[in-house]
Every structure is written in structure tokens, then in C-alpha cells.
Motif scaffolding. Structure first.
Motif, short mmCIF file in Angstrom:
data_model
loop_
_atom_site.label_atom_id
_atom_site.label_comp_id
_atom_site.label_asym_id
_atom_site.label_seq_id
_atom_site.Cartn_x
_atom_site.Cartn_y
_atom_site.Cartn_z
N MET A 1 10.10 10.87 22.93
CA MET A 1 11.19 10.33 23.73
C MET A 1 11.17 10.89 25.15
SD MET A 1 13.33 8.04 22.39
CE MET A 1 14.80 8.30 23.36
N ASP A 2 10.01 11.29 25.65
CA ASP A 2 9.92 11.79 27.02
C ASP A 2 10.37 10.73 28.02
OD1 ASP A 2 8.80 14.14 26.07
OD2 ASP A 2 6.75 13.44 26.30
N HIS A 3 10.84 11.17 29.18
CA HIS A 3 11.16 10.27 30.30
C HIS A 3 12.18 9.20 29.90
CE1 HIS A 3 7.66 12.23 31.96
NE2 HIS A 3 6.87 11.68 31.07
N ASN A 4 13.30 9.64 29.39
CA ASN A 4 14.43 8.75 29.11
C ASN A 4 15.69 9.31 29.78
OD1 ASN A 4 14.06 6.29 27.13
ND2 ASN A 4 12.60 7.84 26.46
N LYS A 5 16.86 8.94 29.28
CA LYS A 5 18.12 9.36 29.89
C LYS A 5 19.02 10.09 28.89
CE LYS A 5 17.11 7.10 33.72
NZ LYS A 5 16.82 7.80 35.00
N LEU A 6 18.42 10.75 27.91
CA LEU A 6 19.20 11.42 26.88
C LEU A 6 20.02 12.57 27.46
CD1 LEU A 6 16.57 11.61 24.00
CD2 LEU A 6 18.48 10.01 24.20
N THR A 7 21.31 12.59 27.14
CA THR A 7 22.17 13.70 27.55
C THR A 7 22.50 14.63 26.37
OG1 THR A 7 24.12 12.29 27.21
CG2 THR A 7 23.20 12.39 29.43
#
Length: 860
Positions: free
Chosen positions: A340-346
């Protein structure tokens, strides 16, 4: 070995445990198969390729994975291997170039003849197989399916413009490869076409769509149409009920077909690097899907349909816009690899920590501020990357991930390592670059399996002596910290070959380093070194040494002991003269001694017989060091003087540097290029920007390999017409020159074709104008003025009579002789006008002036 190569190799060692590629192979008894192979070669007229064995094998390329077995080979071992599939793109190939049957592209007529010959041979082969099969040893009969003909047709990179339709008539073909051609479309016109085809690969063509007739390939198991221009997947693809691997990656697909229920056998689906915004709910019907790659699409929400794939082992969603994970993710109980690299997970839904089989978890470049203590559940985890997040701490429960081998925490806000980190006994790589670490905990000395340790870009002041217990460390990076004293504990690491200490405050190299003879790569730039330590000269195996940006003034004679040294960087030091001691390094390939105060190069530099790259820019040379012209092996030379004394010229002797490929002479005051610069036939890149060059010599047009040319910020007023002969030129820059021919607006586009086309038309125009001037002179000049004009132009005029035709012929002769001196029509025009002005031919000059005023509107 470079840092990148080292990292890649170690990563391969770790990840190789997580997936096993399945293979299926048919190998026959040598004598029998050799006879069949020879017959096959005769049938297809192959004079050179005579394989001793006929092998049909599936294997992965460097970025592929295979799970296909040939008919007749369904062993328990293959089934076990299929359970361990790890994502990557699949392509099936023969074992080697000696074991593949290739059909070369030809005309339709010759292909038809070949097929007829092939089918005749097949009948013979089938009969011969049945007749001789009883002679085979029992163990070979088990591995060779004599009842099936699994032939591969490989037409990769054959320049095909269209799908070879005649191939469709060969019913025995099961594996068809048409990769790397220029096929734009294809059709399966007959329901009998390629009926037995199991693998079809059309990777790297120009396909814009798949035909609806694709549904006719009922036996297809692998379809690879990656790296094309496909924007739409036809609904008919859902009728490929036997498909197991489908590769659609690197296209322009925006939507999946909604009807996917019938693809129940699909195991691998790769739709990476497309334009998908959503995933249909029917994807949940792919109950046998094991590997799914959707990286670098435009997904904003984690598709819940993915949570209903019970057999999923590998899921790649890297490079999307997903901000959260659903609770339903807990249903992916077999998931082992989650990217899940380079996503917007907070944040991470706590349910993800119920996936107890997780082995690889990549979450770099998100916006995570905390990792739950539930991470302790990942007892099988091998790889965890959390780079480029907002983490201030890591839960000490990570110590329960006892199988962890690679932990990457670069570019966060960490001030210390998690407690009990010493319990991670299997840890091989620990990377904590770009944080706020103040110290390296002593507990790290208990990590006996560490191979790579990186703490660059922190606030560390020292390294604990206990580091010497980490005997397996091969790579250690501590650049850009606050270290004052070299940590002597590192000198006890017998396996250490890569060491980086750039950007610290070290002023002295200890004697202990002389014991680290296994070192191959050492970086000490941007420190406080005043001397080139003799202890470094004991590193006889060292290949790369960077001592740039220090305060070193001289080199010890013992540097000659460094017999393995290939790259030496000494830029930005205090050298007033070129160190003769460097000339003893016969194996040196790269030398950077730029940004010093050097005025001369010693003759001994000719001893550097193997040097390829030399950077002597920004020094204080009084003139171009002609001694450099002795370096016959030199391929790259940089003598740009942006911070040094400006050079005003280049020597003719440069023509001896025939291996030179890249030359940078920018930021000088060079007025002209050498007349024989065209002899640098290997030159690929020339940067001569910011000089005072006013013209290009004729030999310049002989640089046929030149690809990059930068002549910006010079005094060029005209470009040679023959510049269009430099066919290899790809990048050109003539900015900030007082160009008139062609004008600067033509050159601004930096397109050679536009410039060359303008010059070609300008030449034609100048020729016509010159011809009109000749006519004006011939019709109006007096006998006296003509005699004087001939004297001014150095022409012989023996005729006493002066008809108009005679004047014109004389001028044509002058033009021909001048052309032999490479003078352009424009130059001849200007020379003639000057001569006419000098002899006072005012009436003629008035007519020529009028002609010049109207040339902008005259159309010839």
C-alpha cells in the motif's frame, strides 16, 4: 558493488522465501528426442539450430511468475508450488535458445507452404512417436506426454505489422508469443482457429482493443496484453472460462467488464498502471484469485469486493489515492503480501492485524502517525516498510514479530528505536535514515544477523563499541550526523565492505581502519580531514574512495599500494598542484579533482592508461593542459570553469582523444573550436555553453555520433547549412546567441529538422539572389571597373573584349573556386558587394541595394 545493487540483492534474498515459481517441463530420452528435433529442423529449414533435446518448459522472466503446467504433468509438487504464488507478470518461454521452435515471419505464400510441410511432418512425427515410445525408459515416459504435441511458436520482436493469420491453421500450437512487435489489431475469424491455444502473449505491441472474437479461445489459460494502448476490455473476455492468468497492466483501461462471474479459474490478475477509478462488485466472484495487482491506478476507496476473495495471497494497491482500509479486510485470512505504498492512509484499521499469515507489509509514503500495538500478531512478518510517514514512535510490541528480516523506517519523526528490538533475532536490514535519532542503542549489538544498517540523516554523535558484535554487517551508512570521532568498533567487522560517513565532523582517520582490508566502498566527503591518511593506503581491496569537500592538500606516496582503486573523488579540497602520486594508480577509471587550485597537469598523467572519466573543472589552469591529450582511453572530460580561471582556446592536439564521448568545456572564454574537432568521431555529447565561439569549423559536421549539443550563450551569428547531416542529434541548444541565420525564433524550438529546413531554403534563396546580382553586374559594369574588380577578387582576365556573357562566366568561375573553400552564397554576396563598393561602382550598388530592399517580398 553499488549501494543500489547491494540493496537489490539482499531484498531478493529475503523475498525469495515468500513465493515459489511453478514449472512444468517435458523432457524426453536423449536419442529419441534428438531424432525428432533434427526432423523438426529439417521441416522448418533451420541450418544452425539443431537442439539435442525438445523441451517445453514454463518459467518466469525477471518480472514474471508462472503457474502453468503442460498436459500430462500434474504432480503433487506442482500443486504445492501453486499454493505459494507471489505476484508478478507471467510469460512462458522454452528452456533455452536450443530448445525452442521458432517460425520466422514471411509472406503469406511462404507461410502457407511452411504450414503444409509442417502438417505433413506432424503426421510422420505422431506415427514415429507411437512406434518408438515403447523403447523409452519408464522414468522418461512419465515425464514425456507422447500423446500431446505442445509446441511453442515464438515470434517475439520480428517486426510484425499484423497478426500472422496463417499461424491460426496450426492446430497443435499451444504457446504463442508475439511480444515486441507493431501489431495494432488481431482477429480470431474461425472457431477452429488456435482451438488448442493455452498461452497467448501480445505484450508490447500497439493494440488499442481486444476483439470480441477472443471468446473463441476456449482453452486459453494465460493471456498477456500488457504494455499496449488498450482502453476497453470487451465483455466477451468473461467467456474465457479456463483462463488462469490475465495480464492487462500498462494500458489505458478505465473500467473492468461487470460480468466476471464465469472467470472462476482465474488465479492471477494484473491490471497495474491503468486508469481504473473503481472495481466492479462482481470481482468478488473470482474465488480462486490468488494474486491481484492494481498498483498506480486512480482508486480513491479500498474496494470492499476485494475482501471477499478468500484465496488471495498477494494484493498490490501501491500508488493509488486510498485514505482508509475497511473493517472487512479481516476476511482476507490468506493474505501474505500487502503493498500500500504511496497512498493517503492516515490510520490502519485494527482489523488488518487479524491477518495472521502476513509476511510482507509495505506502507511507505502515507500519512500514518501511529502503528497499533496489535502488530504483535504478525508473527510471520518478514518485511515491514514504513518510510515517509509521520511516525514519532514504534510500539515495542514489534519485538513479537520474531520472523522480521527487513524493517525500514526512513523519513519519519522517530527519536529512538522501539524497546526490546534485540528480540528481532532474524533482522537482516534495519534502515532508519532521515529521522531525529540521538543515539544508537547498545541493544542493537544483539542483532547477530544484521547485514545492512543505515542511520544517515539523524543527530547521532557516536556509535557504541558493541557494534563490533554484529559480525555479519556488510553495509553501514552513517552520513550526515554529528559524529566527531571515527567509531573504531566498525574496524572489527570482518564482513563490512560498504561504509558511508559523508557530512560528519571527523578530522582524523584511526590506525584501526588499516585492518579493514575487506572494504570495497568508502565515503568520507564533507568532513574535516586535513590529510590523506596513510592508514587508508593499507586498504588494498578498496575500489571506491570519496574524500571530496575536505581540506586535503597532498597525497602520500603509499597511495600506490591501493592497487584496486577504480574511483577516486578529491573535489573541493586544497590542492595547489596536481598530485603526481595519483599517477601511480594504474587501475583508476574515474578521477574527480575539480574545485581545487591546480594550474598544471604533470606529464606523468599518461601513466593512467585505464582512466575513462576525468573531472578537472573549476581549477586555475593558465591554458588548456595539453598533457590531457595523452589519455587515449578517456571517454568523458569535464574542464568547465564556472569557478576557475577561464580558458581562451583549445589545442589542435585534442584530435588524438579519439575515444572521447562526452566533452564539457562550458563557462570559459573560448573563441573558436579546433579546426580538426571533427576527428573526435566518438563524441556523443558536447557542452560548450557560455563561451565566445563565433562560428563552427567545417570539420564540425563530421561528428556523426553527436547526440547532445549545447552552444548556448556564445557569439554565433550563423549556423552551417550542413548541420542537417548530423543525423544523431537529439538535443540542441543555441539560446542566447546573436543568430541571424537562422534567426533565434527558428532555434527556440530546439528542433534540428526546423533549423535544417530553414537553412536549406535560405541557401536556395541566397543562390538565387547571388545569381541576380551577377546579372546586374554583367549588364552594368564598365570595362575599367571590371578589370579592377577582377584584381580585387584575384581573378585572371585575359580577354580585351568584355561582353556581358564573359563577365557572367568570370563571376561563375569565381563562385566555383570559392565554393571549394566552403564559402556560402551569402558570404560570396557580401564579398562581391565589398569589392564593388571599393571600386566605386555606384550605379551597380544602387541597383543591388534596391534588390536587397525587396528580397523579403520577392518570390523566386
Amino acid at each position: 558493488m553499488s549501494e543500489k545493487e547491494s540493496t537489490s540483492e539482499e531484498q531478493d534474498d529475503i523475498t525469495s522465501q515468500f513465493g515459489t515459481n511453478s514449472r512444468a517441463q517435458l523432457v524426453g530420452e536423449p536419442g529419441f528426442i534428438k531424432e525428432i528435433a533434427n526432423s523438426l529442423n529439417e521441416a522448418f529449414d533451420y541450418p544452425e539450430e539443431k537442439p539435442s533435446t525438445l523441451v517445453c518448459e514454463t518459467y518466469p522472466q525477471k518480472d514474471t511468475l508462472e503457474s502453468t503446467s503442460s498436459s500430462g504433468i500434474k504432480s503433487k509438487r506442482n500443486e504445492e508450488q501453486r499454493q505459494k504464488l507471489q505476484f508478478s507478470e507471467t510469460s512462458t518461454r522454452n528452456l533455452s535458445s536450443q530448445s525452442k521452435t521458432e517460425i520466422s515471419p514471411s509472406t503469406s505464400e511462404s507461410m502457407t507452404d511452411m504450414i503444409q510441410e509442417y502438417q505433413t511432418f506432424i503426421k510422420f512425427l505422431s506415427h514415429k512417436t507411437r512406434k518408438i515410445s515403447t523403447r523409452l525408459p519408464e522414468e522418461n515416459q512419465q515425464g514425456l506426454d507422447l500423446g500431446s504435441d505442445n509446441f511453442t511458436v515464438n515470434l517475439e520482436a520480428k517486426g510484425l505489422q499484423e497478426f500472422p493469420k496463417d499461424i491460426l491453421k496450426i492446430k497443435y500450437v499451444k504457446y504463442l508469443y508475439l511480444d515486441k512487435n507493431q501489431i495494432k489489431t488481431f482477429q480470431v475469424t474461425d472457431s477452429g482457429d488456435l482451438l488448442g491455444l493455452e498461452i497467448l502473449s501480445l505484450k508490447e505491441n500497439g493494440l488499442s482493443s481486444l476483439p470480441p472474437e477472443i471468446r473463441l479461445l476456449h482453452n486459453l489459460k494465460i493471456l498477456n496484453v500488457s504494455h499496449n494502448q488498450i482502453s476497453h476490455i470487451p465483455k466477451e473476455i468473461s467467456q474465457l472460462v479456463n483462463i488462469r492468468q490475465l495480464f492487462l497492466n500498462n494500458n489505458y483501461i478505465e473500467n473492468f467488464p461487470s460480468d466476471l462471474e464465469s472467470l472462476g479459474n482465474l488465479e492471477i490478475l494484473n491490471s497495474a498502471r491503468n486508469k481504473l477509478r473503481h472495481i466492479p462488485e462482481t470481482l468478488a466472484s473470482l474465488k480462486n484469485l490468488r494474486v491481484l495487482n492494481l498498483d498506480y491506478n486512480q482508486l480513491t476507496i479500498f474496494p470492499k469486493a476485494l475482501c471477499l476473495l478468500p484465496m488471495l495471497i498477494s494484493l498490490n494497491l501501491t500508488g493509488n489515492l486510498i485514505s482508509s482500509l475497511p473493517k472487512e479486510i479481516r476476511e482476507l485470512r490468506n493474505l501474505e503480501n500487502f503493498l500500500m505504498d504511496h497512498n493517503k492512509l492516515t490510520f490502519l484499521a485494527v482489523e488488518i492485524f487479524r491477518l495472521l499469515k502476513m509476511k510482507e507489509l509495505r506502507l511507505s509514503d502515507n500519512k500514518l502517525e501511529v502503528i497499533s500495538h496489535k502488530i504483535e500478531n504478525f508473527r510471520e512478518l518478514r518485511i515491514l516498510t514504513l518510510d515517509k510517514n509521520l511516525l514519532k514512535s514504534i510500539s515495542e510490541n514489534i519485538s513479537h514479530c520474531v520472523m522480521l528480516e527487513w524493517l525500514s523506517l526512513n523519513d519519519n519523526k522517530l527519536t529512538e528505536l522501539p524497546k526490546n528490538i534485540q528480540k528481532l533475532k532474524n533482522l537482516k536490514k534495519l534502515h532508519v535514515n532521515g529521522n531525529y535519532m540521538l543515539r544508537i542503542t547498545e541493544e542493537i549489538s544483539h542483532l547477530n544477523n544484521l547485514h545492512s544498517l543505515e542511520f544517515s540523516g539523524n543527530l547521532i554523535t557516536d556509535v557504541p563499541i558493541e557494534i563490533k558484535n554484529c559480525k555479519k554487517i556488510t553495509n553501514f551508512k552513517l552520513s550526515y550526523n554529528k559524529i566527531i570521532y571515527f567509531p573504531v568498533g566498525l574496524c572489527a567487522l570482518d564482513s563490512l565492505y560498504y561504509l558511508s560517513f559523508n557530512g560528519n565532523y571527523i578530522s582524523e582517520i584511526p590506525v584501526d581502519i588499516s585492518f579493514s582490508k575487506q572494504l570495497l566502498h568508502l565515503e568520507f566527503s564533507e568532513n574535516k580531514l586535513h590529510v590523506f591518511s596513510e592508514y587508508l593506503c593499507s586498504l588494498i581491496n578498496l575500489k571506491y574512495l570519496d574524500l571530496g569537500k575536505n581540506q586535503i592538500e597532498k597525497i602520500p606516496p603509499s597511495i600506490s599500494n591501493m592497487v584496486s582503486l577504480q574511483v577516486l573523488i578529491l573535489c573541493c579540497n586544497k590542492f595547489g598542484t596536481f598530485p603526481r602520486e595519483l599517477c601511480t594508480l594504474e587501475n583508476l577509471h574515474v578521477l574527480d579533482i575539480s574545485e581545487n587550485q591546480i594550474q598544471k597537469i604533470p606529464l606523468e598523467i599518461c601513466n593512467l592508461k585505464g582512466i575513462n572519466k576525468l573531472n578537472v573543472s573549476s581549477n586555475q589552469f593558465i591554458y588548456f593542459p595539453i598533457e590531457l591529450c595523452q589519455l587515449q582511453s578517456l571517454e568523458e572530460l569535464n574542464i568547465s570553469q564556472i569557478n576557475g580561471r577561464k580558458l581562451t582556446g583549445l589545442p589542435e592536439e585534442m584530435s588524438t582523444m579519439t575515444q572521447l564521448k562526452e566533452l564539457d568545456i562550458s563557462n570559459n572564454e573560448i573563441r573558436e573550436l579546433p579546426r580538426n574537432i571533427g576527428e573526435l568521431r566518438s563524441l556523443v555529447s558536447l557542452n560548450a555553453s557560455n563561451n565566445q565561439i563565433s562560428y563552427l569549423p567545417p570539420s564540425f559536421l563530421s561528428l556523426n555520433d553527436l547526440q547532445q549539443l549545447n552552444l548556448s550563450e556564445n557569439n554565433l551569428t550563423a549556423l552551417p547549412s550542413g548541420i542537417y547531416n548530423l543525423f544523431s542529434l537529439k538535443e540542441i541548444n543555441f539560446d542566447d546567441n546573436p543568430l541571424l541565420r537562422p534567426p533565434m525564433e527558428i532555434c527556440n524550438g530546439k528542433q534540428l529538422y526546423t533549423i535544417a529546413r530553414y537553412l536549406q531554403r535560405a541557401d536556395e534563396r541566397d543562390e538565387k539572389i547571388l545569381e541576380k546580382i551577377f546579372k546586374i553586374v554583367a549588364n552594368n559594369i564598365t570595362e575599367t571597373n571590371f578589370i579592377i574588380l577582377c584584381q580585387k577578387l584575384n581573378l585572371t582576365n585575359s580577354e580585351t573584349d568584355m561582353p556581358t556573357q564573359r563577365v557572367h562566366q568570370t563571376l561563375d568561375t569565381w563562385k566555383t573556386e570559392s565554393n571549394n573553400l566552403s564559402l556560402t552564397a551569402a558570404a560570396l554576396r557580401d564579398q562581391l558587394i565589398r569589392a564593388l563598393t571599393m571600386i566605386g561602382a555606384h550605379e551597380i550598388m544602387d541597383k543591388i541595394t534596391a534588390l536587397k530592399l525587396f528580397t523579403c517580398t520577392i518570390k523566386f
